[in-house]
Design a protein around this motif. Structure first.
Motif, PDB file in Angstrom:
ATOM      1  N   ILE A  55       0.698  -1.182  -0.088  1.00  0.00           N
ATOM      2  CA  ILE A  55      -0.033   0.036  -0.016  1.00  0.00           C
ATOM      3  C   ILE A  55       1.054   1.232   0.093  1.00  0.00           C
ATOM      4  O   ILE A  55       0.608   2.082  -0.612  1.00  0.00           O
ATOM      5  CB  ILE A  55      -1.022  -0.107   1.232  1.00  0.00           C
ATOM      6  CG1 ILE A  55      -1.845  -1.129   1.210  1.00  0.00           C
ATOM      7  CG2 ILE A  55      -1.880   1.359   1.263  1.00  0.00           C
ATOM      8  CD1 ILE A  55      -2.889  -1.521   2.246  1.00  0.00           C
ATOM      9  N   ASN A  56       1.704   1.301   0.825  1.00  0.00           N
ATOM     10  CA  ASN A  56       2.796   2.342   0.933  1.00  0.00           C
ATOM     11  C   ASN A  56       4.334   2.000   0.719  1.00  0.00           C
ATOM     12  O   ASN A  56       4.901   1.428   1.861  1.00  0.00           O
ATOM     13  CB  ASN A  56       2.549   3.188   2.232  1.00  0.00           C
ATOM     14  CG  ASN A  56       3.379   4.524   2.395  1.00  0.00           C
ATOM     15  OD1 ASN A  56       4.524   4.577   1.725  1.00  0.00           O
ATOM     16  ND2 ASN A  56       3.134   5.266   3.279  1.00  0.00           N
ATOM     17  N   PRO A  57       4.760   1.944  -0.527  1.00  0.00           N
ATOM     18  CA  PRO A  57       6.034   1.210  -0.776  1.00  0.00           C
ATOM     19  C   PRO A  57       7.318   1.969  -0.083  1.00  0.00           C
ATOM     20  O   PRO A  57       8.276   1.431  -0.029  1.00  0.00           O
ATOM     21  CB  PRO A  57       6.265   1.425  -2.290  1.00  0.00           C
ATOM     22  CG  PRO A  57       4.971   2.155  -2.789  1.00  0.00           C
ATOM     23  CD  PRO A  57       4.355   2.578  -1.680  1.00  0.00           C
ATOM     24  N   ALA A  58       6.969   3.258   0.659  1.00  0.00           N
ATOM     25  CA  ALA A  58       8.070   3.962   1.356  1.00  0.00           C
ATOM     26  C   ALA A  58       8.064   3.113   2.725  1.00  0.00           C
ATOM     27  O   ALA A  58       9.196   3.593   3.309  1.00  0.00           O
ATOM     28  CB  ALA A  58       7.797   5.294   1.313  1.00  0.00           C
ATOM     29  N   LYS A  59       7.156   2.552   3.190  1.00  0.00           N
ATOM     30  CA  LYS A  59       7.163   2.042   4.627  1.00  0.00           C
ATOM     31  C   LYS A  59       7.275   0.562   4.576  1.00  0.00           C
ATOM     32  O   LYS A  59       6.287  -0.163   5.040  1.00  0.00           O
ATOM     33  CB  LYS A  59       6.031   2.787   5.404  1.00  0.00           C
ATOM     34  CG  LYS A  59       6.079   4.010   5.388  1.00  0.00           C
ATOM     35  CD  LYS A  59       5.276   4.795   6.233  1.00  0.00           C
ATOM     36  CE  LYS A  59       5.506   6.401   6.746  1.00  0.00           C
ATOM     37  NZ  LYS A  59       4.575   6.935   7.396  1.00  0.00           N
ATOM     38  N   THR A  60       8.272  -0.100   4.043  1.00  0.00           N
ATOM     39  CA  THR A  60       8.386  -1.476   4.016  1.00  0.00           C
ATOM     40  C   THR A  60       9.024  -1.972   5.713  1.00  0.00           C
ATOM     41  O   THR A  60       8.983  -1.004   6.353  1.00  0.00           O
ATOM     42  CB  THR A  60       9.324  -2.066   3.125  1.00  0.00           C
ATOM     43  OG1 THR A  60      10.778  -1.651   3.577  1.00  0.00           O
ATOM     44  CG2 THR A  60       9.103  -1.466   1.656  1.00  0.00           C
ATOM     45  N   LEU A  61       9.043  -3.233   5.840  1.00  0.00           N
ATOM     46  CA  LEU A  61       9.524  -3.653   7.086  1.00  0.00           C
ATOM     47  C   LEU A  61      10.915  -3.922   6.919  1.00  0.00           C
ATOM     48  O   LEU A  61      11.649  -4.696   8.010  1.00  0.00           O
ATOM     49  CB  LEU A  61       8.740  -4.941   7.426  1.00  0.00           C
ATOM     50  CG  LEU A  61       7.122  -4.859   7.466  1.00  0.00           C
ATOM     51  CD1 LEU A  61       6.578  -6.447   7.891  1.00  0.00           C
ATOM     52  CD2 LEU A  61       6.371  -3.884   8.287  1.00  0.00           C
ATOM     53  N   LEU A  62      11.572  -3.723   5.827  1.00  0.00           N
ATOM     54  CA  LEU A  62      13.026  -3.920   5.633  1.00  0.00           C
ATOM     55  C   LEU A  62      13.670  -2.860   6.812  1.00  0.00           C
ATOM     56  O   LEU A  62      13.291  -1.743   7.029  1.00  0.00           O
ATOM     57  CB  LEU A  62      13.531  -3.527   4.311  1.00  0.00           C
ATOM     58  CG  LEU A  62      12.785  -4.628   3.322  1.00  0.00           C
ATOM     59  CD1 LEU A  62      13.306  -4.362   1.842  1.00  0.00           C
ATOM     60  CD2 LEU A  62      12.845  -6.064   3.764  1.00  0.00           C
ATOM     61  N   LYS A  63      14.837  -3.121   7.065  1.00  0.00           N
ATOM     62  CA  LYS A  63      15.723  -2.541   8.231  1.00  0.00           C
ATOM     63  C   LYS A  63      15.923  -0.703   7.822  1.00  0.00           C
ATOM     64  O   LYS A  63      15.741  -0.031   8.595  1.00  0.00           O
ATOM     65  CB  LYS A  63      16.943  -3.032   8.553  1.00  0.00           C
ATOM     66  CG  LYS A  63      17.704  -2.452   9.665  1.00  0.00           C
ATOM     67  CD  LYS A  63      19.021  -3.267   9.980  1.00  0.00           C
ATOM     68  CE  LYS A  63      19.390  -2.524  11.342  1.00  0.00           C
ATOM     69  NZ  LYS A  63      20.674  -3.214  11.589  1.00  0.00           N
ATOM     70  N   ALA A  64      16.133  -0.644   6.545  1.00  0.00           N
ATOM     71  CA  ALA A  64      16.617   0.446   5.903  1.00  0.00           C
ATOM     72  C   ALA A  64      15.259   1.122   6.260  1.00  0.00           C
ATOM     73  O   ALA A  64      15.483   2.660   6.656  1.00  0.00           O
ATOM     74  CB  ALA A  64      17.060   0.544   4.650  1.00  0.00           C
ATOM     75  N   ASP A  65      14.195   0.880   5.865  1.00  0.00           N
ATOM     76  CA  ASP A  65      12.923   1.632   5.914  1.00  0.00           C
ATOM     77  C   ASP A  65      12.535   2.150   7.238  1.00  0.00           C
ATOM     78  O   ASP A  65      12.212   2.928   7.668  1.00  0.00           O
ATOM     79  CB  ASP A  65      11.788   1.268   5.240  1.00  0.00           C
ATOM     80  CG  ASP A  65      11.769   1.662   3.625  1.00  0.00           C
ATOM     81  OD1 ASP A  65      12.627   2.592   3.240  1.00  0.00           O
ATOM     82  OD2 ASP A  65      11.227   0.817   2.922  1.00  0.00           O
ATOM     83  N   ARG A  66      12.516   0.833   7.989  1.00  0.00           N
ATOM     84  CA  ARG A  66      12.286   1.020   9.570  1.00  0.00           C
ATOM     85  C   ARG A  66      12.839   1.779  10.197  1.00  0.00           C
ATOM     86  O   ARG A  66      12.541   2.929  11.018  1.00  0.00           O
ATOM     87  CB  ARG A  66      12.235  -0.343  10.115  1.00  0.00           C
ATOM     88  CG  ARG A  66      11.083  -1.394  10.152  1.00  0.00           C
ATOM     89  CD  ARG A  66      11.381  -2.638  11.171  1.00  0.00           C
ATOM     90  NE  ARG A  66      12.339  -3.761  10.461  1.00  0.00           N
ATOM     91  CZ  ARG A  66      13.486  -3.967  10.812  1.00  0.00           C
ATOM     92  NH1 ARG A  66      13.870  -3.340  12.049  1.00  0.00           N
ATOM     93  NH2 ARG A  66      14.049  -5.019  10.328  1.00  0.00           N
ATOM     94  N   GLU A  67      14.414   1.923  10.013  1.00  0.00           N
ATOM     95  CA  GLU A  67      14.987   2.710  10.645  1.00  0.00           C
ATOM     96  C   GLU A  67      14.821   4.162  10.368  1.00  0.00           C
ATOM     97  O   GLU A  67      14.956   5.002  11.128  1.00  0.00           O
ATOM     98  CB  GLU A  67      16.742   2.371  10.738  1.00  0.00           C
ATOM     99  CG  GLU A  67      16.702   1.129  11.207  1.00  0.00           C
ATOM    100  CD  GLU A  67      18.084   0.481  12.107  1.00  0.00           C
ATOM    101  OE1 GLU A  67      19.045   1.183  12.003  1.00  0.00           O
ATOM    102  OE2 GLU A  67      17.376   0.171  13.099  1.00  0.00           O
ATOM    103  N   LYS A  68      14.618   4.464   9.218  1.00  0.00           N
ATOM    104  CA  LYS A  68      14.589   5.883   8.504  1.00  0.00           C
ATOM    105  C   LYS A  68      13.389   6.227   9.416  1.00  0.00           C
ATOM    106  O   LYS A  68      13.015   7.582   9.593  1.00  0.00           O
ATOM    107  CB  LYS A  68      14.169   5.793   6.920  1.00  0.00           C
ATOM    108  CG  LYS A  68      14.565   7.045   6.440  1.00  0.00           C
ATOM    109  CD  LYS A  68      14.619   6.807   4.776  1.00  0.00           C
ATOM    110  CE  LYS A  68      13.310   6.145   4.273  1.00  0.00           C
ATOM    111  NZ  LYS A  68      13.588   5.585   2.968  1.00  0.00           N
TER     112      LYS A  68
END
Ligand code: HEC
Length: 113
Positions: A55-68
């Motif tokens: 739904i929101n590709p900028a907010k994945t569960l991958l570490k890079a996104d999570r930490e950002k």
């Protein structure tokens, strides 16, 4: 006479059952059948397949996104499950116990790096 023997046998089986049951109860915490992975598949995978976000590709569960996005600990992740941003289903404690939410958070932290 015969009747009494049968009754005693039943009592013994009953007691054995209780012992077996409590012994089993002692071992459950380490061998829980429902894992964080199973819970994740049940509740989250619809939108977060492979740790992504459909739904929101900028907010994945991958570490890079999570930490950002300021999500570092399992507490942060549980916070999102309880009070998510727009587009995500909210999971209250009736839908997802604290224990299950923790399992899912650990699964995410250990899986999507
Ligand atoms: C209906 C689709 C949907 C479901 C089901 C869903 N999510 Fe989400 N999730 C989203 C959306 C959309 C966002 C982005 C929300 C926002 O803008 O803050 C999101 C954001 C997140 C984030 C923040 C990621 C980041 O990088 O900022 C986490 C963590 C998360 N979800 C975990 C979960 C967990 C754990 C479950 C299952 C218990 C779950 N989600 C179920 C749609 C969903």
């Amino acid at each position: 006479m015969k009747n009494e023997n049968t009754r005693r046998a039943c009592l013994q089986v009953g007691l054995l059952g209780i012992i077996a049951f409590s012994a089993g109860g002692c071992t459950t915490p380490s061998s829980k059948p429902i894992t964080g992975e199973a819970e994740f598949k049940q509740h989250c995978i619809a939108c977060h397949a492979n740790g992504g976000n459909s739904i929101n590709p900028a907010k994945t569960l991958l570490k890079a996104d999570r930490e950002k996005n300021g999500m570092h600990t399992s507490k942060d992740l549980i916070g999102v499950m309880r009070k998510p941003g727009p587009g995500m289903t909210a999971f209250d404690e009736k839908t997802l116990s604290e224990q299950d939410a923790e399992k899912i958070a650990d699964y995410i932290l250990n899986t999507y790096k």
